[in-house]
Enzyme design. Structure first.
Site, PDB file in Angstrom:
ATOM      1  N   LYS A 173      10.607   2.318  -1.642  1.00 49.91           N
ATOM      2  CA  LYS A 173       9.936   2.120  -2.921  1.00 49.91           C
ATOM      3  C   LYS A 173       9.693   3.433  -3.671  1.00 49.91           C
ATOM      4  O   LYS A 173      10.553   3.882  -4.410  1.00 49.91           O
ATOM      5  CB  LYS A 173       8.657   1.301  -2.730  1.00 49.91           C
ATOM      6  CG  LYS A 173       8.951  -0.111  -2.179  1.00 49.91           C
ATOM      7  CD  LYS A 173       7.738  -0.987  -2.192  1.00 49.91           C
ATOM      8  CE  LYS A 173       8.019  -2.350  -1.563  1.00 49.91           C
ATOM      9  NZ  LYS A 173       8.954  -3.181  -2.320  1.00 49.91           N
ATOM     10  N   ASP A 177       5.407   1.144   9.185  1.00 54.76           N
ATOM     11  CA  ASP A 177       6.196   0.718   8.037  1.00 54.76           C
ATOM     12  C   ASP A 177       5.417   1.077   6.781  1.00 54.76           C
ATOM     13  O   ASP A 177       4.496   0.374   6.373  1.00 54.76           O
ATOM     14  CB  ASP A 177       6.453  -0.785   8.109  1.00 54.76           C
ATOM     15  CG  ASP A 177       7.314  -1.288   6.960  1.00 54.76           C
ATOM     16  OD1 ASP A 177       7.448  -0.561   5.956  1.00 54.76           O
ATOM     17  OD2 ASP A 177       7.828  -2.411   7.059  1.00 54.76           O
ATOM     18  N   TYR A 232       5.437  -7.878   6.967  1.00 48.57           N
ATOM     19  CA  TYR A 232       6.843  -8.068   6.615  1.00 48.57           C
ATOM     20  C   TYR A 232       7.558  -6.730   6.700  1.00 48.57           C
ATOM     21  O   TYR A 232       7.097  -5.736   6.140  1.00 48.57           O
ATOM     22  CB  TYR A 232       6.956  -8.634   5.194  1.00 48.57           C
ATOM     23  CG  TYR A 232       8.367  -8.805   4.702  1.00 48.57           C
ATOM     24  CD1 TYR A 232       9.197  -9.783   5.229  1.00 48.57           C
ATOM     25  CD2 TYR A 232       8.873  -7.977   3.705  1.00 48.57           C
ATOM     26  CE1 TYR A 232      10.503  -9.948   4.772  1.00 48.57           C
ATOM     27  CE2 TYR A 232      10.175  -8.134   3.231  1.00 48.57           C
ATOM     28  CZ  TYR A 232      10.984  -9.119   3.772  1.00 48.57           C
ATOM     29  OH  TYR A 232      12.267  -9.278   3.317  1.00 48.57           O
TER      30      TYR A 232
END
Length: 442
Positions: free
Chosen positions: A279, A246, A151
């Protein structure tokens, strides 16, 4: 053990959820929070401190979600709170450059050598879609390769599932995404070297980039094998495509230099062309980034033809939070201690499952871990899907009722923070031992 308050006549979680459903689609502002996958009522969190959350009923939970990764120091770390309070007093947002943006960029680039320049944005989705646009702009090519089960945010061209055949184009997984938007997205199986080689054999001159999670945290926890990562790097180099890692989830979570630093120890000369971060670099505030070599990053406006902008990019309060967080995790021995605590947890869980003969396996790196109700670790998304969903739901609610909050979906990784104590780990394993025994009897 502390048990759930779901049965209380005055369940504030339930009443809040009912109010929310009348106002917000599904009653939540991000789908996994709705507990649709596991059933039951979402917990509305009132406050958090250290390794704990308290819901609207006052119920305390040991928190292994950590805001889906950012809270690596635990909630309310004093140095981070102080930095945020000071920044907030100076102003919430300026729409102009600040020194702290420069300081945060310097700190990230110091710790991630593959990046020479970066651009700050406000979310992982924004960073991921911007990296894809930059890869296409820098290479002049239309196609991208992603992997089933990874994702990268909810940008249209990335909401794609695997096609019907080997190295075929994917199909949109969301309404509102026209077929022509995903026609240039190739979706392959994770850790499948043969598929990757075939994709480049068929489309190599048209592929702008390969984007992947080095540890897929949206399949629970599945590592890219070293041969798979090495071959991806080789094929991208050979065909002039960019390798985009990612690391929204893994960046500064699994190691100080991210997952790429771990692969660099095993693959000589390994480095991605672009890195996507989020994050942890925001410490819990909305902040993300993407970056890479100067020659690629200078393709971005205002220097180059690839456009990207954002009113809240480099927000002064978010950068204060992120910078304070990175300075704490960069202290000597931080990741060794965090990794040891996480390993203690997963080994305890494995031992408890083994005691009752329950098929169960785990993996972890740094402060990130996953577990599966399977006899061995899966290597791709179809293998993850073999997990027994109803059994996982029982496990989730059994832990939640005993004051342990793990991800409410079997496809999501979990996280340990520096605030988790040995007592927290022991209490978690004890709770799991009780639930495992129930699963075997059921």
């Amino acid at each position: 053990m502390t048990h759930s308050t779901d049965t209380l006549a005055d369940d504030r979680n339930q009443r809040l959820f009912e109010r929310a459903q009348a106002l917000i689609p599904g009653g939540v502002n991000s789908p996994v929070r709705a507990f649709r996958a596991v059933g039951g009522t979402p917990r509305f969190i009132q406050r958090a401190q250290g390794a704990y959350l308290w819901d609207a009923n006052g119920q305390r939970y040991i928190d292994y979600i950590g805001s889906w990764g950012p809270m690596i120091l635990g909630h309310g770390h004093p140095a981070v709170v102080e930095a945020v309070q000071k920044a907030a007093l100076e102003g919430f947002s300026f729409g102009a450059p600040t020194e702290r943006e420069v300081e945060l960029a310097e700190e990230i680039l110091r710790l991630v050598p593959s990046m020479e320049m970066l651009r700050l944005v406000s979310s992982g989705t924004e960073a991921g879609m911007s990296a894809i646009r930059l890869a296409r702009g820098a290479t002049g090519r239309p196609k991208i390769v992603k992997f089933n089960g990874c994702y990268h945010g909810h940008a249209d061209s990335l909401l794609v599932k695997a096609g019907s055949g080997l190295a075929t184009f994917g199909h949109a997984t969301s309404a509102g995404v026209p077929p022509e938007v995903v026609q240039h997205t190739l979706v392959l199986e994770y850790n499948d070297v043969a598929q990757l080689e075939e994709a480049f054999a068929l489309h190599g001159s048209e592929i702008a980039c390969v984007i992947m999670e080095p540890i897929a945290g949206n399949m629970n926890f599945v590592r890219a094998s070293v041969p798979f990562m090495q071959r991806a790097r080789e094929l991208c180099t050979q065909h002039g495509a960019l390798l985009v890692l990612d690391e929204v989830m893994t960046g500064f979570r699994v190691a100080l230099g991210g997952a790429q630093s771990l692969y660099a120890q095993q693959i000589p000369g390994f480095a991605p062309d672009l890195t996507v971060l989020g994050k942890v670099i925001g410490g819990g505030m909305p902040l993300a980034a993407f970056g890479g070599p100067r020659a690629i990053m200078e393709q971005l406006a205002p220097l180059g033809p690839v456009y990207q902008a954002g009113t809240l990019s480099g927000n002064p309060v978010a950068t204060a939070c992120g910078l304070a967080t990175l300075r704490e995790v960069a202290r000597p021995g931080f990741y060794e201690r965090l990794g040891e605590r996480t390993r203690s947890l997963v080994q305890g869980l494995e031992g408890a499952a083994r005691e009752v003969g329950l098929p169960f396996c785990t993996d972890s790196q740094g402060g990130m871990f996953g577990f599966f109700l399977l006899p061995q670790l899966p290597q791709d998304y179809p293998q993850v899907l073999r997990t027994d969903g109803p059994r996982f739901n029982h496990l989730f609610h059994g832990l939640l009722g005993r004051g342990v909050y793990v991800a409410p979906a079997l496809y999501e990784a979990c996280f340990v923070s520096a605030a988790h104590t040995e007592e927290d780990i022991e209490a978690t394993v004890a709770a799991a031992r009780e639930v495992f025994a129930e699963l075997v009897r059921s």
